[in-house]
Motif scaffolding. Structure first.
Motif, PDB file in Angstrom:
ATOM      1  N   MET A   1      11.249  86.374  27.726  1.00 45.74           N
ATOM      2  CA  MET A   1      11.881  86.705  26.452  1.00 45.74           C
ATOM      3  C   MET A   1      12.850  85.605  26.021  1.00 45.74           C
ATOM      4  SD  MET A   1      10.343  89.418  25.577  1.00 45.74           S
ATOM      5  CE  MET A   1      11.294  89.822  24.105  1.00 45.74           C
ATOM      6  N   ARG A   2      13.509  84.958  26.975  1.00 44.54           N
ATOM      7  CA  ARG A   2      14.397  83.849  26.624  1.00 44.54           C
ATOM      8  C   ARG A   2      13.609  82.625  26.167  1.00 44.54           C
ATOM      9  NH1 ARG A   2      19.118  83.882  31.346  1.00 44.54           N
ATOM     10  NH2 ARG A   2      19.932  85.968  30.887  1.00 44.54           N
ATOM     11  N   LEU A   3      12.520  82.333  26.866  1.00 44.04           N
ATOM     12  CA  LEU A   3      11.721  81.155  26.521  1.00 44.04           C
ATOM     13  C   LEU A   3      11.062  81.285  25.155  1.00 44.04           C
ATOM     14  CD1 LEU A   3       9.966  80.277  29.909  1.00 44.04           C
ATOM     15  CD2 LEU A   3      11.778  79.003  28.750  1.00 44.04           C
ATOM     16  N   LEU A   4      10.738  82.525  24.754  1.00 42.12           N
ATOM     17  CA  LEU A   4      10.044  82.719  23.490  1.00 42.12           C
ATOM     18  C   LEU A   4      10.897  82.353  22.279  1.00 42.12           C
ATOM     19  CD1 LEU A   4       7.980  85.998  24.019  1.00 42.12           C
ATOM     20  CD2 LEU A   4       7.167  83.644  23.911  1.00 42.12           C
ATOM     21  N   ARG A   5      12.187  82.188  22.486  1.00 42.55           N
ATOM     22  CA  ARG A   5      13.052  81.759  21.380  1.00 42.55           C
ATOM     23  C   ARG A   5      12.791  80.302  21.012  1.00 42.55           C
ATOM     24  NH1 ARG A   5      18.362  84.325  24.358  1.00 42.55           N
ATOM     25  NH2 ARG A   5      17.703  86.517  24.218  1.00 42.55           N
ATOM     26  N   SER A   6      12.189  79.550  21.946  1.00 45.44           N
ATOM     27  CA  SER A   6      11.973  78.124  21.675  1.00 45.44           C
ATOM     28  C   SER A   6      10.606  77.608  22.114  1.00 45.44           C
ATOM     29  CB  SER A   6      13.055  77.297  22.376  1.00 45.44           C
ATOM     30  OG  SER A   6      13.071  77.568  23.774  1.00 45.44           O
ATOM     31  N   VAL A   7       9.860  78.422  22.861  1.00 45.26           N
ATOM     32  CA  VAL A   7       8.579  77.960  23.414  1.00 45.26           C
ATOM     33  C   VAL A   7       7.465  78.921  23.003  1.00 45.26           C
ATOM     34  CG1 VAL A   7       7.316  77.389  25.532  1.00 45.26           C
ATOM     35  CG2 VAL A   7       9.767  76.946  25.382  1.00 45.26           C
ATOM     36  N   SER A   8       6.279  78.382  22.715  1.00 43.90           N
ATOM     37  CA  SER A   8       5.134  79.210  22.348  1.00 43.90           C
ATOM     38  C   SER A   8       4.478  79.782  23.605  1.00 43.90           C
ATOM     39  CB  SER A   8       4.117  78.381  21.555  1.00 43.90           C
ATOM     40  OG  SER A   8       3.469  77.448  22.420  1.00 43.90           O
ATOM     41  N   PHE A   9       3.328  80.431  23.432  1.00 39.73           N
ATOM     42  CA  PHE A   9       2.592  80.995  24.565  1.00 39.73           C
ATOM     43  C   PHE A   9       1.648  79.973  25.201  1.00 39.73           C
ATOM     44  CE2 PHE A   9       3.603  84.788  22.020  1.00 39.73           C
ATOM     45  CZ  PHE A   9       4.227  85.556  23.000  1.00 39.73           C
ATOM     46  N   THR A  10       1.671  78.741  24.730  1.00 39.55           N
ATOM     47  CA  THR A  10       0.733  77.723  25.210  1.00 39.55           C
ATOM     48  C   THR A  10       0.780  77.501  26.723  1.00 39.55           C
ATOM     49  OG1 THR A  10       0.786  76.600  23.068  1.00 39.55           O
ATOM     50  CG2 THR A  10      -0.012  75.328  24.952  1.00 39.55           C
ATOM     51  N   PRO A  11       1.967  77.452  27.378  1.00 41.81           N
ATOM     52  CA  PRO A  11       1.955  77.265  28.844  1.00 41.81           C
ATOM     53  C   PRO A  11       1.171  78.349  29.575  1.00 41.81           C
ATOM     54  CG  PRO A  11       4.154  76.873  27.972  1.00 41.81           C
ATOM     55  CD  PRO A  11       3.342  77.436  26.842  1.00 41.81           C
ATOM     56  N   TYR A  12       1.265  79.606  29.105  1.00 42.69           N
ATOM     57  CA  TYR A  12       0.517  80.695  29.727  1.00 42.69           C
ATOM     58  C   TYR A  12      -0.976  80.529  29.471  1.00 42.69           C
ATOM     59  CZ  TYR A  12       5.237  82.636  29.582  1.00 42.69           C
ATOM     60  OH  TYR A  12       6.587  82.817  29.706  1.00 42.69           O
ATOM     61  N   VAL A  13      -1.308  80.049  28.275  1.00 41.65           N
ATOM     62  CA  VAL A  13      -2.718  79.828  27.932  1.00 41.65           C
ATOM     63  C   VAL A  13      -3.319  78.755  28.835  1.00 41.65           C
ATOM     64  CG1 VAL A  13      -4.295  79.006  26.146  1.00 41.65           C
ATOM     65  CG2 VAL A  13      -2.443  80.580  25.536  1.00 41.65           C
ATOM     66  N   ILE A  14      -2.584  77.678  29.030  1.00 37.55           N
ATOM     67  CA  ILE A  14      -3.070  76.592  29.901  1.00 37.55           C
ATOM     68  C   ILE A  14      -3.333  77.127  31.310  1.00 37.55           C
ATOM     69  CG2 ILE A  14      -2.440  74.417  31.018  1.00 37.55           C
ATOM     70  CD1 ILE A  14      -0.881  73.726  28.451  1.00 37.55           C
ATOM     71  N   TYR A  15      -2.403  77.912  31.826  1.00 38.36           N
ATOM     72  CA  TYR A  15      -2.580  78.505  33.150  1.00 38.36           C
ATOM     73  C   TYR A  15      -3.831  79.377  33.192  1.00 38.36           C
ATOM     74  CZ  TYR A  15      -1.811  81.636  37.116  1.00 38.36           C
ATOM     75  OH  TYR A  15      -1.975  82.370  38.268  1.00 38.36           O
ATOM     76  N   ARG A  16      -4.016  80.212  32.153  1.00 40.24           N
ATOM     77  CA  ARG A  16      -5.173  81.104  32.111  1.00 40.24           C
ATOM     78  C   ARG A  16      -6.483  80.325  32.065  1.00 40.24           C
ATOM     79  NH1 ARG A  16      -4.405  86.758  29.995  1.00 40.24           N
ATOM     80  NH2 ARG A  16      -6.672  86.575  29.829  1.00 40.24           N
TER      81      ARG A  16
END
Length: 267
Positions: free
Chosen positions: A239-254
């Motif tokens: 929730m803290r990261l979503l203030r400045s980061v998209s979901f792309t890191p999770y997508v890359i992992y997936r």
């Protein structure tokens, strides 16, 4: 189960329950890829209780509002924000409960627990999350959540019964498609998890009620505690990261994990 195995299962469940990477997929993969025995449904119930406690604590102010609005929602009244939130959560949970019962009664749940299925769902739904996150507008906030949006997100959430999809990931995908901001979409998705986790926990409990003994109860308490702590940390970080980061890191992992699993499945 050894203490190490218990803690490992609990941490995996806690870290992945609310991140858009699929907790069920990771728990299914653990015995398949490591040779460890399956943790069993009693421990599944315990770690669900732990993650439930984490999300309720983190979003306690919203949970209180939903509880206050529940009596009015159950009578069909939506004249307050609390009642609308409570009714929205009820509506959003219905598709998952119905789909879950259908899978449970037909025995299809076990048929979906394969490395190939998890590989494909990790990959495809990860790419879908990326597409919706990049293309979806960011105009709506949680206060805009309507019963129509709740029903649509509930249908998205039901897809998560396929292992590897990720309940949080697919509901966030639906929220971004509807135009909610990243942070607010994730907030709604996390609130939607509460009645869903309760429903799945009750269903699992029906299967394990006759298995209870002192050692299992002790193992379950340990698993619940570690799942609670790890889930709270993962939820807070996301929730803290979503203030400045998209979901792309999770997508890359997936995408990477999905590709590896498909190679394993078809080699």
């Amino acid at each position: 189960m050894s203490l190490f195995h218990l803690i490992l299962v609990a941490i995996i469940q806690g870290l992945t329950e609310f991140l858009p990477v699929s907790s069920s997929g990771h728990l299914i993969l653990l015995p398949n890829l490591t040779g460890m025995r399956d943790q069993g449904q009693t421990i599944d119930v315990a770690v669900h209780v732990g993650t439930l406690g984490a999300v309720v604590l983190y979003f306690w102010s919203d949970v209180k509002q939903a509880i206050r609005g529940l009596p009015a929602a159950l009578t069909g009244r939506t004249d307050t924000a609390q009642a609308r939130l409570a009714l929205g959560l009820i509506v959003a949970t219905i598709p998952t409960v119905l789909a879950g019962l259908a899978l449970y009664l037909t025995g299809l749940t076990e048929a979906l627990r394969s490395i190939a299925v998890i590989g494909w769902t990790m990959l495809l739904f990860g790419l879908l999350l990326y597409w919706m996150d990049q293309k979806g507008p960011q105009t709506k906030i949680a206060a805009d959540w309507s019963l129509r949006d709740a029903a649509i997100m509930g249908l998205w959430q039901a897809i998560a019964l396929i292992p590897g999809t990720s309940r949080s990931g697919i509901t966030i995908t639906g929220a971004r498609h509807l135009g909610y901001t990243r942070e607010e979409g994730a907030r709604i998705a996390m609130l939607m998890s509460i009645p869903t986790i309760i429903a799945s926990g009750v269903l699992l409990s029906l299967d394990v009620a006759h298995q209870a003994d002192a050692q299992l109860a002790k193992d379950g308490a340990i698993a619940a505690l570690f799942a609670f702590v790890s889930a709270l940390l993962a939820l807070s970080l996301m929730m803290r990261l979503l203030r400045s980061v998209s979901f792309t890191p999770y997508v890359i992992y997936r995408v990477i994990l999905g590709a590896i699993l498909l190679v394993i499945a078809y080699s």
